[in-house]
Write an enzyme that holds these catalytic residues in place. Structure first.
Site, PDB file in Angstrom:
ATOM      1  N   LYS A 238      -9.384 -10.125   5.059  1.00  0.00           N
ATOM      2  CA  LYS A 238     -10.567  -9.289   5.311  1.00  0.00           C
ATOM      3  C   LYS A 238     -11.798  -9.871   4.615  1.00  0.00           C
ATOM      4  O   LYS A 238     -12.896  -9.876   5.177  1.00  0.00           O
ATOM      5  CB  LYS A 238     -10.321  -7.855   4.832  1.00  0.00           C
ATOM      6  CG  LYS A 238      -9.342  -7.080   5.683  1.00  0.00           C
ATOM      7  CD  LYS A 238      -9.058  -5.703   5.094  1.00  0.00           C
ATOM      8  CE  LYS A 238      -8.000  -4.971   5.894  1.00  0.00           C
ATOM      9  NZ  LYS A 238      -7.681  -3.666   5.313  1.00  0.00           N
TER      10      LYS A 238
ATOM     11  N   GLY B 249      -3.439  -4.107  -2.148  1.00  0.00           N
ATOM     12  CA  GLY B 249      -3.935  -5.445  -2.417  1.00  0.00           C
ATOM     13  C   GLY B 249      -5.453  -5.431  -2.385  1.00  0.00           C
ATOM     14  O   GLY B 249      -6.056  -4.577  -1.739  1.00  0.00           O
TER      15      GLY B 249
ATOM     16  N   CYS C   1      -9.791  -4.399   0.572  1.00  0.00           N
ATOM     17  CA  CYS C   1      -8.500  -3.865   0.130  1.00  0.00           C
ATOM     18  C   CYS C   1      -7.577  -3.621   1.310  1.00  0.00           C
ATOM     19  O   CYS C   1      -8.029  -3.477   2.447  1.00  0.00           O
ATOM     20  CB  CYS C   1      -8.696  -2.539  -0.606  1.00  0.00           C
ATOM     21  SG  CYS C   1      -9.814  -2.617  -1.993  1.00  0.00           S
ATOM     22  N   ASP C   2      -6.298  -3.502   1.018  1.00  0.00           N
ATOM     23  CA  ASP C   2      -5.316  -3.102   2.016  1.00  0.00           C
ATOM     24  C   ASP C   2      -4.181  -2.387   1.294  1.00  0.00           C
ATOM     25  O   ASP C   2      -3.828  -2.761   0.170  1.00  0.00           O
ATOM     26  CB  ASP C   2      -4.782  -4.310   2.784  1.00  0.00           C
ATOM     27  CG  ASP C   2      -4.134  -3.882   4.094  1.00  0.00           C
ATOM     28  OD1 ASP C   2      -4.871  -3.746   5.078  1.00  0.00           O
ATOM     29  OD2 ASP C   2      -2.911  -3.640   4.107  1.00  0.00           O
ATOM     30  N   THR C   3      -3.640  -1.366   1.941  1.00  0.00           N
ATOM     31  CA  THR C   3      -2.574  -0.568   1.334  1.00  0.00           C
ATOM     32  C   THR C   3      -1.424  -0.376   2.317  1.00  0.00           C
ATOM     33  O   THR C   3      -1.651  -0.071   3.484  1.00  0.00           O
ATOM     34  CB  THR C   3      -3.104   0.815   0.898  1.00  0.00           C
ATOM     35  OG1 THR C   3      -4.173   0.620  -0.029  1.00  0.00           O
ATOM     36  CG2 THR C   3      -2.019   1.660   0.244  1.00  0.00           C
TER      37      THR C   3
END
Length: 193
Positions: free
Chosen positions: A58, A113, A76-78
């Protein structure tokens, strides 16, 4: 160690997550949101590697789309890891109901992350928290689903809203569960910046 708002008084959050934005603002950070769109497919299997890779992807997409920027940029990523499978956002109410009933009385691992462009460097990592659910019955789940808070949330719940009523307790950083590992970011920036 200086707090995150001291290190990052202003930043660009390359995300449309209202929860991440609110968490940063609670910390006293001035946030500009600018969602980016990137490929979210993956072949890795370890959850920490997956979310860190997606966050970095991203960030790369943002930097390509916006070549002229001066503020720090955060992506971010979840994902949730539960019973040997990765769980993202549910496609519909039926899937959300199934997920929440599966979580009843059990623990799940939430991985968030992040990738940050700051001081002309890229920082990237991932953090894990453990979320324990209360025993839920079908009515508990239906009542929560009626709020529509589950829409767009990994694992079909949000702990910063009414979803906290589903949770027994959390082991780890609450920010990681919301989707932004504040404690880890603060520690890494404090050590390396």
């Amino acid at each position: 160690m200086p707090d995150l708002a001291y290190m990052l008084p202003r930043l660009i959050l390359a995300s449309q997550s209202v929860a991440r934005r609110a968490l940063l603002q609670e910390l006293g950070i001035e946030v500009t949101t600018c969602p980016t769109h990137s490929d979210e497919s993956f072949e890795l299997s370890h959850p920490a590697e997956v979310v860190a890779m997606l966050a970095r992807r991203k960030l790369e997409a943002y930097r390509k789309e916006h070549p002229a920027y001066t503020l720090p940029v955060l992506c971010c990523d979840t994902l949730i890891f539960f019973e040997d499978r990765l769980i993202g956002k549910s496609e519909d109410r039926t899937q959300a109901k199934s997920q929440l009933l599966d979580f009843s009385g059990k623990a799940q691992q939430v991985y968030s992350g992040w990738a940050l462009w700051y001081g002309n460097k890229i920082f990237c990592d991932a953090d894990k928290a453990l979320v324990w659910f209360k025993q839920l019955d079908e009515q508990d789940v239906e009542t929560y689903l009626d709020t529509r808070e589950w829409e767009g949330a990994a694992g079909s719940y949000r702990i910063q809203g009414l979803g906290k009523q589903l949770i027994d307790h959390i082991e780890g950083d609450r920010g990681t569960v919301i989707g932004l590992p504040v404690e880890q970011i603060q520690r890494i920036l404090g050590e390396k910046a």
